[in-house]
Design a protein around this motif. Structure first.
Motif, PDB file in Angstrom:
ATOM      1  N   VAL A 226      47.654  -4.545  37.635  1.00  0.00           N
ATOM      2  CA  VAL A 226      46.980  -3.715  38.786  1.00  0.00           C
ATOM      3  C   VAL A 226      47.851  -3.251  39.827  1.00  0.00           C
ATOM      4  O   VAL A 226      47.825  -2.165  40.107  1.00  0.00           O
ATOM      5  N   ARG A 227      48.753  -4.078  40.208  1.00  0.00           N
ATOM      6  CA  ARG A 227      49.760  -3.711  41.247  1.00  0.00           C
ATOM      7  C   ARG A 227      50.574  -2.212  40.660  1.00  0.00           C
ATOM      8  O   ARG A 227      51.001  -1.292  41.508  1.00  0.00           O
ATOM      9  N   LYS A 228      51.132  -2.412  39.460  1.00  0.00           N
ATOM     10  CA  LYS A 228      51.782  -1.186  38.954  1.00  0.00           C
ATOM     11  C   LYS A 228      50.886  -0.003  38.761  1.00  0.00           C
ATOM     12  O   LYS A 228      51.468   1.037  39.227  1.00  0.00           O
ATOM     13  N   ALA A 229      49.725  -0.290  38.423  1.00  0.00           N
ATOM     14  CA  ALA A 229      48.717   0.835  38.464  1.00  0.00           C
ATOM     15  C   ALA A 229      48.508   1.435  39.648  1.00  0.00           C
ATOM     16  O   ALA A 229      48.441   2.761  39.974  1.00  0.00           O
ATOM     17  N   ILE A 230      48.453   0.694  40.824  1.00  0.00           N
ATOM     18  CA  ILE A 230      48.153   1.010  42.182  1.00  0.00           C
ATOM     19  C   ILE A 230      49.443   1.901  42.623  1.00  0.00           C
ATOM     20  O   ILE A 230      49.388   3.093  43.219  1.00  0.00           O
ATOM     21  N   GLU A 231      50.733   1.522  42.357  1.00  0.00           N
ATOM     22  CA  GLU A 231      51.838   2.144  42.709  1.00  0.00           C
ATOM     23  C   GLU A 231      52.144   3.454  41.891  1.00  0.00           C
ATOM     24  O   GLU A 231      52.244   4.399  42.755  1.00  0.00           O
TER      25      GLU A 231
END
Length: 57
Positions: free
Chosen positions: A42-47
């Motif tokens: 999720v963190r990577k998708a937000i980035e």
């Protein structure tokens, strides 16, 4: 009623490959991915989304 996913399957697979989780997903399914690793996805998708917003994509 099933929830509709916000991330496409393709995006989740690409990110799981980047994070080295794809083998787990392929062999055992998404249920075998730890909560911590799901958070990292999720963190990577937000980035990626933030980067695309800045670039105007």
């Amino acid at each position: 009623m099933a929830k509709k996913g916000l991330m496409s399957s393709k995006l989740k697979e690409e990110i799981s490959k980047q994070l080295g989780l794809y083998d787990i997903v392929k062999k055992e399914g998404w249920g075998a991915v730890s909560s911590r690793d799901c958070g990292n996805i999720v963190r990577k998708a937000i980035e990626i989304a933030e980067k695309n917003m800045v670039q105007g994509v």
